[in-house]
Design a protein around this motif. Structure first.
Motif, PDB file in Angstrom:
ATOM      1  N   GLY A  43      21.554  -3.005   7.642  1.00  0.00           N
ATOM      2  CA  GLY A  43      22.033  -2.364   6.419  1.00  0.00           C
ATOM      3  C   GLY A  43      22.080  -3.251   5.188  1.00  0.00           C
ATOM      4  N   ARG A  44      21.355  -4.357   5.180  1.00  0.00           N
ATOM      5  CA  ARG A  44      21.392  -5.253   4.030  1.00  0.00           C
ATOM      6  C   ARG A  44      20.767  -4.640   2.788  1.00  0.00           C
ATOM      7  NH1 ARG A  44      18.702 -10.429   6.292  1.00  0.00           N
ATOM      8  NH2 ARG A  44      17.594  -8.856   7.457  1.00  0.00           N
ATOM      9  N   TRP A  45      19.976  -3.607   2.937  1.00  0.00           N
ATOM     10  CA  TRP A  45      19.316  -2.981   1.801  1.00  0.00           C
ATOM     11  C   TRP A  45      20.213  -1.961   1.111  1.00  0.00           C
ATOM     12  CZ3 TRP A  45      18.434   2.297   1.903  1.00  0.00           C
ATOM     13  CH2 TRP A  45      18.677   2.912   3.124  1.00  0.00           C
ATOM     14  N   ARG A  46      21.338  -1.639   1.702  1.00  0.00           N
ATOM     15  CA  ARG A  46      22.245  -0.637   1.132  1.00  0.00           C
ATOM     16  C   ARG A  46      23.038  -1.229  -0.034  1.00  0.00           C
ATOM     17  NH1 ARG A  46      22.478   3.707   4.828  1.00  0.00           N
ATOM     18  NH2 ARG A  46      24.329   4.449   3.778  1.00  0.00           N
ATOM     19  N   VAL A  47      23.541  -0.377  -0.909  1.00  0.00           N
ATOM     20  CA  VAL A  47      24.282  -0.813  -2.091  1.00  0.00           C
ATOM     21  C   VAL A  47      25.766  -0.909  -1.731  1.00  0.00           C
ATOM     22  CG1 VAL A  47      24.857  -0.264  -4.477  1.00  0.00           C
ATOM     23  CG2 VAL A  47      22.584   0.285  -3.589  1.00  0.00           C
ATOM     24  N   ILE A  48      26.345  -2.073  -1.976  1.00  0.00           N
ATOM     25  CA  ILE A  48      27.743  -2.357  -1.646  1.00  0.00           C
ATOM     26  C   ILE A  48      28.501  -2.605  -2.952  1.00  0.00           C
ATOM     27  CG2 ILE A  48      29.276  -3.898  -0.350  1.00  0.00           C
ATOM     28  CD1 ILE A  48      27.286  -2.382   1.440  1.00  0.00           C
ATOM     29  N   ASP A  49      29.700  -2.017  -3.077  1.00  0.00           N
ATOM     30  CA  ASP A  49      30.487  -2.237  -4.294  1.00  0.00           C
ATOM     31  C   ASP A  49      31.289  -3.538  -4.198  1.00  0.00           C
ATOM     32  OD1 ASP A  49      32.585  -1.621  -2.601  1.00  0.00           O
ATOM     33  OD2 ASP A  49      33.272   0.114  -3.728  1.00  0.00           O
ATOM     34  N   ASP A  50      32.127  -3.794  -5.206  1.00  0.00           N
ATOM     35  CA  ASP A  50      32.898  -5.041  -5.269  1.00  0.00           C
ATOM     36  C   ASP A  50      33.909  -5.178  -4.133  1.00  0.00           C
ATOM     37  OD1 ASP A  50      31.518  -5.645  -7.532  1.00  0.00           O
ATOM     38  OD2 ASP A  50      33.057  -4.854  -8.895  1.00  0.00           O
ATOM     39  N   LYS A  51      34.359  -4.059  -3.587  1.00  0.00           N
ATOM     40  CA  LYS A  51      35.350  -4.085  -2.515  1.00  0.00           C
ATOM     41  C   LYS A  51      34.707  -4.147  -1.129  1.00  0.00           C
ATOM     42  CE  LYS A  51      38.619  -1.544  -5.305  1.00  0.00           C
ATOM     43  NZ  LYS A  51      39.338  -0.299  -5.502  1.00  0.00           N
ATOM     44  N   GLY A  52      33.386  -4.221  -1.083  1.00  0.00           N
ATOM     45  CA  GLY A  52      32.688  -4.326   0.199  1.00  0.00           C
ATOM     46  C   GLY A  52      32.381  -2.994   0.853  1.00  0.00           C
ATOM     47  N   ARG A  53      32.535  -1.901   0.122  1.00  0.00           N
ATOM     48  CA  ARG A  53      32.256  -0.569   0.672  1.00  0.00           C
ATOM     49  C   ARG A  53      30.821  -0.154   0.363  1.00  0.00           C
ATOM     50  NH1 ARG A  53      37.092   2.576  -2.080  1.00  0.00           N
ATOM     51  NH2 ARG A  53      35.956   1.602  -3.761  1.00  0.00           N
ATOM     52  N   ASP A  54      30.222   0.538   1.296  1.00  0.00           N
ATOM     53  CA  ASP A  54      28.888   1.093   1.097  1.00  0.00           C
ATOM     54  C   ASP A  54      29.029   2.321   0.197  1.00  0.00           C
ATOM     55  OD1 ASP A  54      26.293   1.939   1.243  1.00  0.00           O
ATOM     56  OD2 ASP A  54      26.296   2.320   3.393  1.00  0.00           O
ATOM     57  N   VAL A  55      28.377   2.306  -0.957  1.00  0.00           N
ATOM     58  CA  VAL A  55      28.522   3.400  -1.914  1.00  0.00           C
ATOM     59  C   VAL A  55      27.308   4.327  -1.934  1.00  0.00           C
ATOM     60  CG1 VAL A  55      30.116   2.146  -3.390  1.00  0.00           C
ATOM     61  CG2 VAL A  55      27.646   1.964  -3.798  1.00  0.00           C
ATOM     62  N   THR A  56      26.431   4.208  -0.952  1.00  0.00           N
ATOM     63  CA  THR A  56      25.240   5.049  -0.921  1.00  0.00           C
ATOM     64  C   THR A  56      25.150   5.805   0.406  1.00  0.00           C
ATOM     65  OG1 THR A  56      23.976   3.160  -0.117  1.00  0.00           O
ATOM     66  CG2 THR A  56      23.879   3.623  -2.472  1.00  0.00           C
ATOM     67  N   THR A  57      24.430   6.903   0.348  1.00  0.00           N
ATOM     68  CA  THR A  57      24.131   7.692   1.541  1.00  0.00           C
ATOM     69  C   THR A  57      22.620   7.800   1.640  1.00  0.00           C
ATOM     70  OG1 THR A  57      26.150   8.970   1.242  1.00  0.00           O
ATOM     71  CG2 THR A  57      24.458   9.903   2.675  1.00  0.00           C
ATOM     72  N   ALA A  58      22.078   7.308   2.729  1.00  0.00           N
ATOM     73  CA  ALA A  58      20.633   7.320   2.911  1.00  0.00           C
ATOM     74  C   ALA A  58      20.225   8.589   3.651  1.00  0.00           C
ATOM     75  CB  ALA A  58      20.190   6.088   3.684  1.00  0.00           C
ATOM     76  N   ASP A  59      19.526   9.475   2.952  1.00  0.00           N
ATOM     77  CA  ASP A  59      19.047  10.713   3.568  1.00  0.00           C
ATOM     78  C   ASP A  59      17.548  10.676   3.825  1.00  0.00           C
ATOM     79  OD1 ASP A  59      21.466  12.012   3.712  1.00  0.00           O
ATOM     80  OD2 ASP A  59      21.270  12.935   1.754  1.00  0.00           O
ATOM     81  N   GLY A  60      16.802  10.163   2.876  1.00  0.00           N
ATOM     82  CA  GLY A  60      15.351  10.223   2.976  1.00  0.00           C
ATOM     83  C   GLY A  60      14.764   9.095   3.802  1.00  0.00           C
ATOM     84  N   LEU A  61      13.804   9.448   4.649  1.00  0.00           N
ATOM     85  CA  LEU A  61      13.140   8.435   5.459  1.00  0.00           C
ATOM     86  C   LEU A  61      12.359   7.469   4.593  1.00  0.00           C
ATOM     87  CD1 LEU A  61      12.634   7.495   8.327  1.00  0.00           C
ATOM     88  CD2 LEU A  61      10.690   9.040   8.444  1.00  0.00           C
ATOM     89  N   TRP A  62      11.862   7.931   3.462  1.00  0.00           N
ATOM     90  CA  TRP A  62      11.069   7.058   2.595  1.00  0.00           C
ATOM     91  C   TRP A  62      11.906   5.898   2.062  1.00  0.00           C
ATOM     92  CZ3 TRP A  62      11.701   5.982  -2.589  1.00  0.00           C
ATOM     93  CH2 TRP A  62      12.666   6.735  -3.258  1.00  0.00           C
ATOM     94  N   ILE A  63      13.136   6.166   1.657  1.00  0.00           N
ATOM     95  CA  ILE A  63      13.967   5.111   1.072  1.00  0.00           C
ATOM     96  C   ILE A  63      14.501   4.180   2.162  1.00  0.00           C
ATOM     97  CG2 ILE A  63      16.152   6.391   1.032  1.00  0.00           C
ATOM     98  CD1 ILE A  63      14.880   4.025  -1.697  1.00  0.00           C
TER      99      ILE A  63
END
Length: 180
Positions: A43-63
């Motif tokens: 999950g290193r490609w996911r967007v993390i906010d300042d508090k360390g929470r994942d702020v994105t939801t990955a739905d598409g296989l392309w992304i």
């Protein structure tokens, strides 16, 4: 553009679509920080906010593919899924197209359109890709001889030239007992 047009008919769906576009824009920006080979797993490609929470939801296989494996993995994965469909017209010109193969290719094309926004690739899709790749790759009896060349007995019977069996085995039947 598209969100404005959808908003005329279904405002809640339009806001959901806009949220998804915004979400994928964030993930795309993160993915393009390492565009060639991506960020890898965990999950290193996911967007993390300042508090360390994942702020994105990955739905598409392309992304997901682009973030994890970069352009190399993305093109390799989707190229593997689409190449049999791209070579199908060439195979059609060479040897025609059976109805079942045309049906499988239409189902696979629809499946490809479906998995771009959704991450729902199933084993049946891999089976269809393999079947189409086999059909595209297989050379039928009419292609075993070239114009101007004399036909050999193997070419007339559509027997592969190189097999693991010796000359005593043809078409799955033993013509002579094996030598000892």
């Amino acid at each position: 553009g598209m969100v404005v047009q959808i908003e005329k008919f279904a405002p809640t769906r339009a806001s959901s679509l806009q949220w998804r576009f915004d979400n994928e824009d964030k993930m795309l920006a993160r993915s393009l920080e390492r565009p060639v080979f991506g960020w890898g797993g965990w999950g290193r490609w996911r967007v993390i906010d300042d508090k360390g929470r994942d702020v994105t939801t990955a739905d598409g296989l392309w992304i997901i593919r682009l973030g994890e494996q970069g352009w190399v993995g993305y093109l390799g994965f989707f190229g593997f899924l689409t190449l049999p469909l791209m070579f199908l017209p060439r195979a059609y010109r060479r040897k025609g197209l059976p109805v079942i193969t045309a049906g499988v290719s239409m189902i696979m094309a629809g499946n490809l359109l479906y998995i771009i926004p959704n991450s729902a690739l199933n084993p049946i899709a891999w089976l269809m890709v393999g079947a189409l790749a086999g059909y595209v790759q297989y050379r039928g009896r009419e292609e075993t001889t070239r114009a101007g060349q004399e036909e050999t007995s193997d070419a007339r019977r559509n027997v592969p030239r190189y097999t693991r069996f010796g000359p005593e085995v043809r078409d799955g039947m033993a013509l002579a007992p094996p030598r000892r």
